[in-house]
Design an enzyme around this catalytic site. Structure first.
Site, PDB file in Angstrom:
ATOM      1  N   ASP A  68       0.816  -1.224   0.000  1.00 35.66           N
ATOM      2  CA  ASP A  68       0.000   0.000   0.000  1.00 35.66           C
ATOM      3  C   ASP A  68       0.843   1.265   0.000  1.00 35.66           C
ATOM      4  OD1 ASP A  68      -2.246  -1.704   0.297  1.00 35.66           O
ATOM      5  OD2 ASP A  68      -1.921  -1.730   2.465  1.00 35.66           O
ATOM      6  N   LYS A  78       2.408   2.366  -5.090  1.00 36.81           N
ATOM      7  CA  LYS A  78       3.277   1.985  -6.214  1.00 36.81           C
ATOM      8  C   LYS A  78       2.618   2.240  -7.564  1.00 36.81           C
ATOM      9  CE  LYS A  78       3.438  -2.168  -4.385  1.00 36.81           C
ATOM     10  NZ  LYS A  78       2.878  -1.977  -3.052  1.00 36.81           N
ATOM     11  N   GLY A 125      -4.074  -4.163  -4.510  1.00 32.24           N
ATOM     12  CA  GLY A 125      -5.016  -3.146  -4.982  1.00 32.24           C
ATOM     13  C   GLY A 125      -4.216  -1.926  -5.371  1.00 32.24           C
ATOM     14  N   HIS A 126      -4.111  -1.658  -6.640  1.00 26.89           N
ATOM     15  CA  HIS A 126      -3.346  -0.498  -7.094  1.00 26.89           C
ATOM     16  C   HIS A 126      -4.310   0.552  -7.621  1.00 26.89           C
ATOM     17  CE1 HIS A 126       0.451  -3.185  -7.685  1.00 26.89           C
ATOM     18  NE2 HIS A 126       0.163  -2.954  -6.437  1.00 26.89           N
ATOM     19  N   GLN A 129       2.273  -5.865  -3.171  1.00 27.61           N
ATOM     20  CA  GLN A 129       2.589  -6.002  -1.744  1.00 27.61           C
ATOM     21  C   GLN A 129       3.895  -5.244  -1.432  1.00 27.61           C
ATOM     22  OE1 GLN A 129       1.470  -9.148  -3.410  1.00 27.61           O
ATOM     23  NE2 GLN A 129      -0.491  -8.329  -2.825  1.00 27.61           N
TER      24      GLN A 129
HETATM   25  P1  IMP Z   1      -2.639 -12.733   1.739  1.00 24.19           P
HETATM   26  O1  IMP Z   1      -1.670 -12.204   0.754  1.00 24.19           O
HETATM   27  O2  IMP Z   1      -4.072 -12.475   1.368  1.00 24.19           O
HETATM   28  O3  IMP Z   1      -2.373 -14.169   2.071  1.00 24.19           O
HETATM   29  O4  IMP Z   1      -2.420 -11.936   3.113  1.00 24.19           O
HETATM   30  C1  IMP Z   1      -1.239 -12.084   3.910  1.00 24.19           C
HETATM   31  C2  IMP Z   1      -0.862 -10.767   4.582  1.00 24.19           C
HETATM   32  O5  IMP Z   1      -0.438  -9.840   3.573  1.00 24.19           O
HETATM   33  C3  IMP Z   1      -2.007 -10.087   5.331  1.00 24.19           C
HETATM   34  O6  IMP Z   1      -1.466  -9.385   6.444  1.00 24.19           O
HETATM   35  C4  IMP Z   1      -2.543  -9.077   4.315  1.00 24.19           C
HETATM   36  O7  IMP Z   1      -3.177  -7.984   4.940  1.00 24.19           O
HETATM   37  C5  IMP Z   1      -1.242  -8.661   3.660  1.00 24.19           C
HETATM   38  N1  IMP Z   1      -1.426  -8.175   2.270  1.00 24.19           N
HETATM   39  C6  IMP Z   1      -1.624  -8.909   1.164  1.00 24.19           C
HETATM   40  N2  IMP Z   1      -1.726  -8.128   0.083  1.00 24.19           N
HETATM   41  C7  IMP Z   1      -1.575  -6.867   0.508  1.00 24.19           C
HETATM   42  C8  IMP Z   1      -1.538  -5.603  -0.159  1.00 24.19           C
HETATM   43  O8  IMP Z   1      -1.674  -5.473  -1.386  1.00 24.19           O
HETATM   44  N3  IMP Z   1      -1.358  -4.521   0.637  1.00 24.19           N
HETATM   45  C9  IMP Z   1      -1.169  -4.619   1.983  1.00 24.19           C
HETATM   46  N4  IMP Z   1      -1.179  -5.772   2.634  1.00 24.19           N
HETATM   47  C10 IMP Z   1      -1.387  -6.892   1.914  1.00 24.19           C
END
Ligand code: IMP
Length: 430
Positions: A13, A16, A40-41, A225
């Protein structure tokens, strides 16, 4: 050399998408290399705000080819929805402009159901995943039991058969955990429709990239991420299941390191995190509320994918320094500087104290990290609205000092700073 890799330097977040969109102006290809629709971009163009989950953020440039790399995990049904949504907003998406790796893995409804079941089973130790099936899909990939986008090119029966057996395998686990079984027939129908739609987009993107690089094409590798969510280098186990860091860009696209020219780290001017896990600079109270915003604006700190409020805090230099070391950033970019306007003072966590010891890099275990106390350096804030600034010299002096101090502490130059969500709200150092 033609490759620029852009990486989130924090917990995701970082903003990017807007920098990828900016770099895309002078590139031929934008390629995403990891993650799935957990990302989410957000890209704001004039009056329109586009939220992308799977499609690379270069898609708004007519002469840019977008690639979804082999390191991604793709929910095909959601991808079709995203493509159609963008097409309805007037964005041209054709198989010439969007290429999906035949080696990217497919997220099935079984993965989503398992993600949920596992989070419930973890109870207080829940990771706080996005419930998009990311972890279980990567688990099937490394367990050599996954289904890949290339399997959609098979005949309908063979693809349906693979889906059926994947669902049935998962049903056993779901029933053991007291969850409902999935109906393989229902699931297969949606996925077969998606396969028919997506077939023309699926190719060997690694070979495509190799040829393009030989022709001198410029490629931006778009990270999703962030470094601290990396399966190897993040704050395990509160991480995602992919490699958002620099090595992940090479494996996730199938390109070699010799073409890489720049590795850019994007960091927000303060810290945010969603999901569980320690966050040493986390704040509670009026400053956190100001940083987070109310949720009324699309740039407020609420998840693009899940809508969850993000945890907010002061900028953590200890974590940034670590991100620099893991990725070898050649340059960093700062986002959301405008949000800091109006604060009397700003703090930077320059070190931690853990069990009486001063640390300038994060400790390895979460147990130690949760006992870390941030050691702050305090800087003056500024009151001016900086959203109209376009050059570094136009920023108030305190803002210039803030940026320069971060660059000095991280030992990496910062030449670009964003001061608002619009495409042109960028401050560039000459
Ligand atoms: P997962 O990727 O859905 O398995 O989530 C694993 C961890 O990564 C959790 O703490 C999510 O909140 C975090 N996470 C996954 N994708 C994002 C992102 O795009 N932005 C921020 N946190 C993320």
């Amino acid at each position: 050399m033609p490759i620029t890799i852009l990486i989130g330097a924090q917990w995701g977040d970082e903003g990017k998408g807007r920098f990828v969109d900016w770099l895309a102006k002078s590139s031929d290809i934008v390629a995403r290399y990891a993650g799935g629709d957990n990302a989410g971009h957000t890209v704001a163009i004039d009056e329109d705000v586009y939220k992308l989950h799977l499609i690379p953020s270069g898609v708004f440039h007519d002469d840019v080819v977008s690639i979804m790399g082999n390191g991604m995990v793709v929910n095909p049904v959601n991808l079709v929805k995203e493509i159609k949504g963008l097409q309805a907003m007037g964005v041209e998406i054709t198989p010439e402009r969007l290429l999906i790796s035949s080696r990217a893995h497919i997220i099935t409804p079984a993965h989503i159901a398992l993600d949920k079941a596992k989070e419930i089973a973890r109870g207080d130790e829940a990771i706080g995943t996005t419930l998009r099936g990311i972890g279980p899909a990567y688990l099937d990939k490394t367990g050599r039991a996954g289904i890949r986008m290339g399997d959609m090119l098979l005949d309908v029966e063979s693809f349906a058969e693979r889906l059926y057996s994947a669902i049935e395998r998962t049903n056993e686990t779901l029933v053991q955990q007291g969850m409902e079984r999935l109906n393989p027939q229902e699931v297969a129908l949606d996925y077969l429709d998606a396969a028919a739609f997506l077939k023309p987009f699926i190719v060997d993107t690694s070979i495509y990239l190799y040829k393009a690089l030989r022709e001198g094409k410029k490629v931006v590798c778009e990270g999703a991420q962030g470094t601290l969510l990396d399966i190897d280098h993040g704050s395990y186990p509160f991480v995602t299941s992919s490699s958002p860091t620099v090595g992940g860009a090479l494996t996730g696209l199938g390109v070699g390191p010799t073409d890489v020219e720049r590795v850019l780290g994007v960091a927000k001017a303060f810290s945010t995190r969603v999901g569980g896990g320690p966050m040493p600079t986390e704040l509670d109270g009026p400053v956190a509320d100001k940083l987070r915003g109310t949720g009324e604006n699309f740039w407020d700190e609420y998840g693009t994918t899940t809508g969850r409020p993000r945890r907010c805090g002061w900028l953590d230099i200890v974590m940034l320094r670590y991100a620099v070391s893991v990725n070898g950033f050649t340059e960093m970019m700062l986002t959301k500087m405008d949000i800091l306007s109006g604060l009397d003072e700003l703090k930077l966590a320059v070190a931690y104290e853990v069990d009486g010891e001063r640390m300038v890099y994060p400790p390895v275990t979460n147990e130690q990290l949760s006992r870390a106390t941030a050691i702050y350096e305090t800087l003056d804030g500024w009151q001016e609205d900086i959203s109209g600034c376009r050059t570094f010299d136009e920023l108030p002096e305190a803002a210039q000092v803030y940026v320069q101090r971060i660059a000095d502490l991280c030992e990496v130059p910062i030449n670009s700073v964003s001061v608002g969500p619009e495409r042109d709200q960028l401050v560039l150092k000459s």
